[in-house]
Write a protein that holds these residues in place. Structure first.
Motif, PDB file in Angstrom:
ATOM      1  N   GLN A 275       0.840  -1.197   0.000  1.00 15.22           N
ATOM      2  CA  GLN A 275       0.000   0.000   0.000  1.00 15.22           C
ATOM      3  C   GLN A 275       0.879   1.253   0.000  1.00 15.22           C
ATOM      4  O   GLN A 275       1.941   1.284   0.614  1.00 15.22           O
ATOM      5  N   HIS A 276       0.380   2.300  -0.696  1.00 14.29           N
ATOM      6  CA  HIS A 276       1.144   3.531  -0.861  1.00 14.29           C
ATOM      7  C   HIS A 276       0.326   4.700  -0.301  1.00 14.29           C
ATOM      8  O   HIS A 276      -0.532   5.256  -1.003  1.00 14.29           O
ATOM      9  N   PRO A 277       0.554   5.089   0.958  1.00 10.35           N
ATOM     10  CA  PRO A 277      -0.203   6.213   1.521  1.00 10.35           C
ATOM     11  C   PRO A 277       0.190   7.545   0.870  1.00 10.35           C
ATOM     12  O   PRO A 277       1.237   7.648   0.230  1.00 10.35           O
ATOM     13  N   GLN A 278      -0.670   8.566   1.060  1.00 14.11           N
ATOM     14  CA  GLN A 278      -0.388   9.884   0.492  1.00 14.11           C
ATOM     15  C   GLN A 278       0.941  10.430   1.012  1.00 14.11           C
ATOM     16  O   GLN A 278       1.691  11.069   0.278  1.00 14.11           O
ATOM     17  N   ASP A 282       5.603   3.183   2.563  1.00 11.82           N
ATOM     18  CA  ASP A 282       4.686   2.126   2.152  1.00 11.82           C
ATOM     19  C   ASP A 282       4.468   1.142   3.301  1.00 11.82           C
ATOM     20  O   ASP A 282       5.288   1.042   4.224  1.00 11.82           O
ATOM     21  N   ARG A 306       5.024  -1.469  10.000  1.00 13.02           N
ATOM     22  CA  ARG A 306       4.353  -1.470   8.690  1.00 13.02           C
ATOM     23  C   ARG A 306       4.577  -2.749   7.902  1.00 13.02           C
ATOM     24  O   ARG A 306       4.009  -2.912   6.822  1.00 13.02           O
ATOM     25  N   ASP A 325       5.135   6.745  13.989  1.00 14.82           N
ATOM     26  CA  ASP A 325       3.704   6.722  13.716  1.00 14.82           C
ATOM     27  C   ASP A 325       3.137   5.394  14.213  1.00 14.82           C
ATOM     28  O   ASP A 325       3.460   4.327  13.682  1.00 14.82           O
ATOM     29  N   THR A 327      -0.005   4.453  14.178  1.00 12.36           N
ATOM     30  CA  THR A 327      -1.289   4.081  13.567  1.00 12.36           C
ATOM     31  C   THR A 327      -1.354   2.592  13.226  1.00 12.36           C
ATOM     32  O   THR A 327      -2.395   1.952  13.480  1.00 12.36           O
ATOM     33  N   TYR A 331      -4.438   0.111  14.081  1.00 13.01           N
ATOM     34  CA  TYR A 331      -5.287  -0.377  12.998  1.00 13.01           C
ATOM     35  C   TYR A 331      -5.110  -1.869  12.748  1.00 13.01           C
ATOM     36  O   TYR A 331      -6.088  -2.579  12.460  1.00 13.01           O
TER      37      TYR A 331
END
Length: 421
Positions: A275-278, A282, A306, A325, A327, A331
């Motif tokens: 996945q490539h966040p804004q 990744d 990640r 981070d 998150t 999540y």
């Protein structure tokens, strides 16, 4: 009087060196840390006293430079630890030394390695609940007792440390070195013990996929411990430098990835989707079952979080840095586990009055402590050449500069030989 490298705490120097670290000065930063901004001083000072007859004076033969020492000098270690040190102090906790006094079962002149944690027994206080169950790394009383505050020898003003001609240690901290074990291997025992402890902190199921972030001393020894004490399946290592990649493969890594290609390479190895966040790095939906973060850098922990699968586990083996981070922790419902220092081994039975008793029961296996296992492993593992840069105390500027650039220079461990001229 003895020759010693002494650390002096200064708020101004801490801020200046931390700023230098943040500006990515590279080699220039190392220059600042061994120049006028250096918190270290080479000095002649009084010999540390023995608090009791249960202590001995020690003559260091080799004393390693650890990542935590470099973090201290660069200002990257968290101020959280500041109440648990007493300044000025002499650094140096990875030590092989000779005893200078008689102790029961340990004659004068014995060659020893040291468990540096200054827990209840060395301090002469009633054991806290952790020390009573062999978990000295969690000691609650490291600011009291017979010596000044200090989470370890090498961070305590009263004991001295290995970056000197002489320091003191309690008998309970010392482990005899077999005659056949060289000084160059013996000085690696303490970081190996920490790696063994790190691997013991979590259950590694047979066949589990494991990711190691970093292939310096901590990462390589964690890989060694995983292959020795678990039935892990594929072990993937993220390594920055060529010599680290070669050593990781020699110790049993399945594959070794370059940092900028790690997420893509792990996706190919384990499945899942990239996945490539804004903004930001990744991440994988999928990934390894367990990750060990072995760099102590914010980027390393970010990568570990990640690249593990949902419900996976991340072990923080290096001193954590700020700016991470969290998150993914939330999540993906990950477990984040800390691993500090080493244990003396679990008791035969742990009762419910121990915090986290369910977890503690899984460790109460009556095994030998981490140091005993590390001494044995140091004698059998392919570790020749891991200590390839040895300096006298008077060469401390060169030594610290080399340690900061160790990865780039092809070195695993830099050490002082305090008796060397």
């Amino acid at each position: 009087m003895i020759l010693a490298l002494e650390y002096h705490r200064s708020a101004a120097r801490y801020i200046a060196t931390r700023t230098a670290t943040g500006t990515k000065l590279g080699g220039r930063m190392a220059g600042l840390l061994v120049g006028n901004m250096a918190p270290l001083r080479l000095t002649n000072k009084s010999e540390p006293r023995r608090p009791s007859d249960e202590w001995t004076r020690l003559k260091p033969l080799l004393s390693g430079i650890c990542g935590s020492d470099l973090g201290l000098l660069s200002g990257s270690n968290s101020p959280y630890l500041s109440p648990m040190i007493s300044t000025p102090f002499v650094p140096g906790h990875e030590v092989v030394a000779e005893t200078m006094d008689e102790l029961p079962g340990l004659p004068k002149g014995s060659r020893v390695v040291m468990d540096p944690v200054l827990s209840c027994r060395p301090r002469g206080v009633e054991p806290c609940i952790w020390c009573a169950t062999g978990r000295e790394s969690r000691c609650d009383r490291i600011t009291g007792g017979a010596v000044s505050s200090g989470l370890q020898t090498g961070f305590c003003g009263d004991t001295g440390g290995g970056w000197s001609k002489q320091f003191v240690a309690h008998a309970s901290q010392l482990h005899p070195v077999p005659d056949e074990l060289s000084n160059e291997r013996a000085v690696l025992v303490e970081p190996i013990a920490c790696a063994v402890h790190s691997v013991r902190r979590v259950h590694v199921p047979a066949g589990a996929s494991v990711l190691l972030i970093g292939a310096g001393t901590v990462g390589l020894f964690t890989l060694l411990a995983l292959r020795e004490f678990t039935q892990a399946g594929p072990i993937y290592v993220v390594a920055k430098h060529r010599h680290q990649r070669e050593r990781a493969l020699q110790l049993g890594a399945t594959e070794v990835f370059e940092p900028n290609r790690a997420a893509r390479a792990l996706r190919r190895a384990t499945g899942g989707s990239l996945q490539h966040p804004q903004m930001g790095a990744d991440f994988l939906l999928g990934g390894a079952d367990i990750a060990f973060e072995c760099t102590g850098g914010a980027g390393g922990l970010t990568s570990a979080l990640r690249m593990v699968r949902a419900g996976g586990t991340v072990v923080a083996s290096g001193i954590p840095a700020s700016g991470v981070d969290l998150t993914p922790l939330w999540y993906r419902e990950l477990s984040l586990v800390g691993a500090y220092a080493s244990d003396h081994g679990g008791p035969e039975k742990v009762t419910d009055d121990v915090p986290n008793a369910a977890e503690e029961r899984t460790r109460a296996d009556g095994r030998d402590g981490d140091f005993a296992e590390a001494v044995a492993l140091a004698g059998t593992a392919p570790l020749d050449g891991y200590v390839d840069a040895v300096y006298s105390l008077s060469q401390w500027r060169d030594a610290i500069g080399h340690a900061f650039a160790a990865g780039r220079l092809g070195t695993v461990k830099v050490a002082f030989a305090p008796g060397q001229q």
